[in-house]
Design a protein around this motif. Structure first.
Motif, PDB file in Angstrom:
ATOM      1  N   ARG A   1       1.000  -1.058  -0.031  1.00 26.56           N
ATOM      2  CA  ARG A   1       0.076   0.144   0.383  1.00 26.56           C
ATOM      3  C   ARG A   1       0.704   1.224   0.619  1.00 26.56           C
ATOM      4  NH1 ARG A   1      -5.428   0.219   0.652  1.00 26.56           N
ATOM      5  NH2 ARG A   1      -6.315  -1.496   1.593  1.00 26.56           N
TER       6      ARG A   1
ATOM      7  N   GLY B   1      -2.423   4.377   0.280  1.00 27.21           N
ATOM      8  CA  GLY B   1      -4.309   3.740   0.488  1.00 27.21           C
ATOM      9  C   GLY B   1      -4.235   3.075  -1.149  1.00 27.21           C
ATOM     10  N   ILE B   2      -3.279   3.525  -1.521  1.00 29.30           N
ATOM     11  CA  ILE B   2      -3.044   2.690  -3.300  1.00 29.30           C
ATOM     12  C   ILE B   2      -2.300   1.241  -3.042  1.00 29.30           C
ATOM     13  CG2 ILE B   2      -2.817   3.094  -5.278  1.00 29.30           C
ATOM     14  CD1 ILE B   2      -3.972   5.519  -5.589  1.00 29.30           C
ATOM     15  N   TRP B   3      -2.721   0.309  -4.214  1.00 26.06           N
ATOM     16  CA  TRP B   3      -1.635  -1.270  -3.658  1.00 26.06           C
ATOM     17  C   TRP B   3      -0.501  -0.803  -5.311  1.00 26.06           C
ATOM     18  CZ3 TRP B   3      -1.153  -4.049  -0.802  1.00 26.06           C
ATOM     19  CH2 TRP B   3      -2.213  -4.407   0.533  1.00 26.06           C
ATOM     20  N   ALA B   4       0.358  -0.757  -4.972  1.00 31.23           N
ATOM     21  CA  ALA B   4       1.081  -1.044  -6.016  1.00 31.23           C
ATOM     22  C   ALA B   4       2.512  -1.311  -5.608  1.00 31.23           C
ATOM     23  CB  ALA B   4       1.991   0.249  -5.584  1.00 31.23           C
TER      24      ALA B   4
END
Lengths: 271, 304
Positions: free
Chosen positions: A89, A92-95
């Protein structure tokens, strides 16, 4: 992208090779495949290949004639480097964050046995021949966390890493890696057969079908046969065109689109 | 019936592709948009690798926009404006394809595509929704006052002024080039024509008359997506001609039905519906970015 392609020359060589090695025979083991050439065409949805063989006389005074045989069949696709990413994360974003590149990843791997692998032979033998998904040596090449080359034997403990497990899990999910313990059936005492199914996404290239005959934890005979998976017809031409002549492929793609646009306009014009 | 896509190296149900093409074509005919911003995410949802979806969609848009240009050819294309936009677009697209290639090497291209979509669809969708709701409110008390030809903005006074006869404008070439550049960049990264950005920009920023906007933007889109297609084919090998052909054949037919229906709906209602659709796609992509994935590991070939 996979870049393995087989030209007509290779096919001819393959055919010659098949003719030369049929029937495959070594130390009391005879094996063959239902087909040696798998062609991928526009309607390709996968293929089933029958691997079959017979166990002959084995003159080994050390072994009791009543001890049972075990057969292990492995189908290996062409190897290619593969990168495995682990997501994390970030705000908040899955990268994609960490990656490990494996150098020798077979595009397809299937193993079948007559009984559970660990009952057939010791671990050292299984990993020497790379029998079973747990014993694959994918040779981790580099990781982005600074560790450099870990080839050959050293790769053994690194394999346990979650990256390799994830890669194998992913390939199993897409039916590119199979492990079917106990799936080989014997017909009578000497004849055995197993059907391997290639999914629609099999990579093209040169495959090897290996049949091992084991007894008392030792390989007493082994037989290898080639299997060729290649793109046929229009698919092969389009793929070859896209990789060998990318500029002209791009131009052709645009011209086709312009032609289609013109056609659409001509057909549906409102006058 | 499955069909094997030679460059995507996938076997996909052909009826699924035809259905997607027809549905997106229908919507693009209905709303008068290119549909790239719907098709690329749909292809990704269907399992096509994002990089292939973008390259192939650029190829499909060439066909869709070219047939549109032909329809507007005589009356409503400002070629001079189109060429200046195109010059900017060519630079933007070239830069975009190289950025794309670079991100792909880093393993971040899928994320970049999704983020770009969420950002642009979210912004454009929200603006359109607000605008169409306002228009629906006002349409009751609409009275026709005389408007100036266009408002003069500060950017029109920048140097390199050019006369665009067909648009009846005498403005600096810099904002025109800049719009072209942004749209070209988006075409390369997102696999869209960029009409949804360019058309409002031409109307509100440049002050072009509405009747030449569509034809001129389609003119620019045809050439920029053609260039993008070739660049993607050369640098990334991600253009699948078979996929593009299936999609464009079904989209062309869908678009005819959509265009017929659009005559029966009112402009602001159409725009409101389109805005909701855009926001829906945006929300779906945003969910994909935020939701915990089933498998934290992703596999890619080297260079993918």
């Amino acid at each position: 992208m996979r870049r393995h392609r087989s030209g007509p020359g290779l096919l001819a060589a393959a055919l010659l090779f098949c003719l030369a090695c049929l029937p495959a025979r070594a130390q009391g083991l005879v094996t063959s495949l239902s087909e040696h050439l798998v062609s991928i065409t526009s309607s390709f949805t996968g293929d089933n290949i029958l691997v079959f063989g017979a166990v002959g006389e084995i003159d080994d005074p050390r072994m009791s004639p009543f001890e049972k045989y075990d057969v292990v069949i492995v189908v290996r696709g062409p190897v290619e480097p593969v990168t495995v990413w682990r997501k994390g994360r970030v705000a908040g974003i899955w990268a994609n964050q960490k990656s490990v590149t494996f150098r020798n990843v077979p595009g397809f791997y299937a193993v079948a046995t007559t009984s559970p692998l660990r009952e057939i032979a010791r671990e050292s033998l299984l990993s020497r021949h790379q029998l079973g998904l747990d014993y694959l040596d994918l040779a981790r090449a580099r990781a982005d966390d600074g560790e450099q080359d870990a080839p050959g034997r050293e790769a053994r403990d690194l394999q346990a890493g979650p990256f390799q497990a994830a890669l194998i899990r992913n390939r199993q999910r897409t039916a590119l890696y199979l492990e079917e313990e106990g799936a080989i059936s014997f017909l009578g005492d000497r004849l055995f057969r197993w059907t391997v199914s290639l999914p629609a996404t099999v990579p093209v290239g040169n495959y090897k079908v290996e049949v091992y005959l084991l007894r008392g934890g030792q390989v007493v005979a082994a037989q290898f046969s080639p299997l060729f998976v290649y793109k046929a017809g229009l698919e092969r031409r389009i793929y070859g065109f896209a990789y060998d002549w990318p500029f002209f492929y791009g131009i052709a793609a645009v011209l086709i689109a312009l032609g289609a646009g013109w056609l659409a306009n001509a057909v549906f014009r409102e006058d | 019936m499955q069909i094997y896509l030679p460059v995507a190296e996938l076997s996909v149900n052909i009826f699924l592709l035809l259905g997607m093409g027809a549905a997106v074509g229908f919507l693009s005919g209905l709303f008068g948009v290119g549909g790239g911003f719907l098709m690329t995410p749909l292809l990704i949802f269907a399992g096509v690798p994002p990089a292939v979806a973008v390259g192939t969609e650029a190829n499909q848009i060439v066909a869709a926009s070219f047939s549109g240009v032909l329809a507007h050819w005589k009356r409503a294309v400002d070629f001079k404006m189109g060429l200046v936009l195109l010059a900017g677009g060519a630079v933007g697209s070239t830069v975009g394809v190289f950025v794309f290639s670079f991100l792909r090497g880093l393993g971040q291209i899928d994320l970049a595509i999704s983020l770009a979509y969420v950002l642009f669809l979210g912004t454009v969708g929200a603006l359109m929704l607000v605008e169409s709701v306002n228009a629906m409110r006002q349409s009751a008390q609409m009275e026709g006052g005389r408007r100036k030809l266009h408002r003069h903005l500060w950017m029109h006074g920048l140097p390199f002024r050019m006369r665009f006869r067909k648009s009846r404008l005498y403005i600096s070439a810099i904002p025109v080039l800049a719009i072209g550049l942004v749209v070209g960049f988006l075409a390369a990264i997102m696999g869209v024509g960029g009409g949804f950005i360019m058309v409002p920009a031409m109307i509100y920023l440049l002050g072009m008359p509405t009747n030449v906007v569509i034809g001129t933007s389609l003119f620019q889109i045809t050439f920029v997506t053609a260039l993008t297609t070739v660049l993607h084919a050369v640098t990334n090998q991600t253009v699948d001609v078979v996929l593009a052909l299936i999609l464009l054949a079904s989209a062309v037919i869908g678009a005819q039905f959509g265009a017929r229906l659009s005559g029966r709906l009112r402009g602001e209602q159409l725009r409101g519906l389109l805005a909701l659709l855009v926001l829906l796609v945006c929300a779906r992509l945003a969910y994909g970015l935020v939701a915990t994935p089933d498998d934290l590991f992703v596999i890619s070939g080297v260079g993918d």
